[in-house]
Motif scaffolding. Structure first.
Motif, short mmCIF file in Angstrom:
data_model
loop_
_atom_site.label_atom_id
_atom_site.label_comp_id
_atom_site.label_asym_id
_atom_site.label_seq_id
_atom_site.Cartn_x
_atom_site.Cartn_y
_atom_site.Cartn_z
N MET A 202 0.69 -1.34 -0.06
CA MET A 202 0.05 -0.04 -0.10
C MET A 202 1.05 1.42 0.00
SD MET A 202 -2.91 1.46 0.18
CE MET A 202 -4.20 0.38 0.65
N CYS A 203 0.47 2.17 -0.96
CA CYS A 203 1.53 3.48 -0.92
C CYS A 203 0.42 4.34 -0.41
CB CYS A 203 1.76 3.58 -2.42
SG CYS A 203 2.94 5.13 -2.71
N CYS A 204 1.19 5.47 0.15
CA CYS A 204 0.22 6.69 0.68
C CYS A 204 1.10 8.02 -0.13
CB CYS A 204 0.41 6.73 2.36
SG CYS A 204 -0.17 8.36 2.70
N MET B 216 4.90 13.72 -0.53
CA MET B 216 5.75 12.76 -0.30
C MET B 216 4.96 11.57 -0.51
SD MET B 216 6.14 15.42 1.89
CE MET B 216 7.73 16.46 2.69
N PHE B 217 5.71 10.29 -0.84
CA PHE B 217 5.05 9.13 -0.99
C PHE B 217 5.46 8.17 0.14
CE2 PHE B 217 4.77 10.01 -5.68
CZ PHE B 217 3.33 9.65 -5.72
N THR C 208 -0.95 1.66 -5.76
CA THR C 208 0.06 2.00 -6.42
C THR C 208 0.18 3.46 -6.20
OG1 THR C 208 -1.61 2.44 -8.39
CG2 THR C 208 -0.66 0.23 -8.15
N LYS C 209 1.12 4.03 -6.82
CA LYS C 209 1.45 5.59 -6.58
C LYS C 209 0.24 6.32 -7.32
CE LYS C 209 6.27 6.09 -5.95
NZ LYS C 209 7.75 6.67 -6.46
N GLY D 114 -4.25 -1.40 -10.43
CA GLY D 114 -3.65 -1.93 -9.37
C GLY D 114 -2.25 -2.59 -9.40
N GLU D 115 -1.69 -2.52 -10.47
CA GLU D 115 -0.42 -3.20 -10.83
C GLU D 115 0.45 -2.20 -10.73
OE1 GLU D 115 2.16 -4.97 -14.65
OE2 GLU D 115 -0.04 -4.81 -14.86
N SER D 116 1.48 -2.50 -9.70
CA SER D 116 2.53 -1.33 -9.23
C SER D 116 3.69 -1.29 -10.37
CB SER D 116 3.08 -1.50 -7.62
OG SER D 116 4.08 -0.79 -7.42
#
Length: 364
Positions: A1-3, A43-44, A82-83, A172-174
């Protein structure tokens, strides 16, 4: 999970923005150590495993509370696998007030993701923009959901591999990994618009010498050497009753350098080739590129260009003095008369970066 977290600090000057940005980074790293600074206000974060302890959105609100308590700034938080989806969630968290600045898109709730993407205009997708958005609109692709449902091979054939990657990320594919260390710069540019028009070659020489010194300092900060140096000068394209003139010159070095003296010498030679009297110049700049991490190359036995003796040691001393805050050392070519510099009368005080500019509260 990316934020993805966006900080609302753009109303301040750059030096304050940078200071506040670093404080926000520190506050975020207290709660999740893997943080990528995408820009000065974005920021990520890597939130892998957070959901084993608490709900994603609950954690996002704790992030907001920690940053607010530490810096006094409010951030928006979007989460996704994903981002690109994290950026879409962050966009929605601002558009729809009911989420109170925090929104998570999770694989176990595909309905929420589809609903959000169906309401997001395609030009609002991270990395798409208005120009590509118009081309997609002509193909009948108007929302993020419609783009997500377009075959990636079609997008790659008609647009680019970058947009294909966006399509895969929306599904949903990073495809874009977290970069904890920023990539090395490929180019360094130092340019300014003058506070008053430059009409003499001496003033232009002083300005370009200052830009060369600053660009060289940045180059050493990146621990790089450059092989290619460019210079440009131009008048205002909007000035009435004046003929526009703009020109540039460049030079490729046989020996990579990060020495201010070498860069300045090339800049002055380039200026000699493009300077024309009789114009009122409004802007100039110096650009360095073709970087290498080593200042070593195969030398010709009969070549007169040899490395300067003790150049790294001298540049280290120069940077140490200039960055210490105790004084400044500069080259004579930079001059003392700087009337051409940017006007800074309206510059906001450095509330967070200078002791003597901290606001004073008077109690009556």
């Amino acid at each position: 999970m990316c934020c993805d977290g966006t900080i609302q600090i753009l109303e301040f000057p750059f030096h304050i923005n940078h200071s506040l940005s670093q404080r926000v980074m520190t506050a975020l790293e207290e709660m999740t150590p893997r943080v990528e600074q995408y820009s000065i206000d974005e920021m990520f974060l890597d939130l892998t495993g957070i959901n084993a302890c608490e709900d994603f959105e609950h954690f996002g609100r704790r992030l907001r509370e920690n940053v607010l308590a530490t810096t006094g700034l409010t951030i928006g938080v979007g989460m996704g696998p994903t981002k690109t989806l994290a950026k879409s969630a962050q966009w929605a968290s601002k558009e729809w007030k009911q989420f109170r600045g925090v929104l998570a898109l999770t694989p176990d709730n595909p309905k929420r993701t589809a609903t959000l993407l169906s309401r997001q205009p395609v030009e609002e997708i991270w990395g798409v923009g208005r120009r590509i958005g118009k081309k997609l609109n002509l193909l009948g692709i108007r929302t993020a959901l419609e783009l997500a449902r377009t075959h990636p091979a079609f997008i790659r054939k008609n647009f680019s591999v970058v947009l294909e990657r966006t399509v895969r990320e929306l599904n949903g594919e990073s495809c874009i990994p977290l970069e904890e260390l920023p990539p090395s710069k490929q180019q360094i540019v130092c340019s300014r618009s003058f506070g008053s028009r430059v009409t003499t070659k001496l003033a232009m020489t002083q300005a370009l010498c200052q830009y060369a010194a600053r660009a060289a300092e940045k180059l050493r900060g990146e621990r790089q050497y450059c092989r290619h140096i460019s210079v440009f000068i131009r008048t205002s394209p909007h000035a009435t009753d004046e003929i526009f003139y703009g020109n540039s010159a460049c030079e490729k070095l046989t020996l990579p350098t990060q020495d201010t003296r070498d860069i300045t010498a090339v800049v002055l030679r380039a200026l000699d080739r493009i300077w024309v009297d009789g114009h009122r110049y409004m802007k100039a700049g110096v650009m360095l590129d073709d970087f290498t991490p080593h200042g070593v190359t195969q030398l010709n036995l009969f070549d007169d260009n040899q490395p300067r003796p003790k150049s790294p040691q001298l540049m280290k001393v120069l940077d140490g003095i200039n960055q210490s805050g105790l004084g400044k050392v500069w080259f004579a070519g930079q001059g003392m008369d700087t009337e051409w510099k940017m006007k800074r009368e309206m510059l906001s005080p450095g509330y967070t970066t200078r002791w003597n500019e901290i606001p004073v509260a008077h109690v009556r």
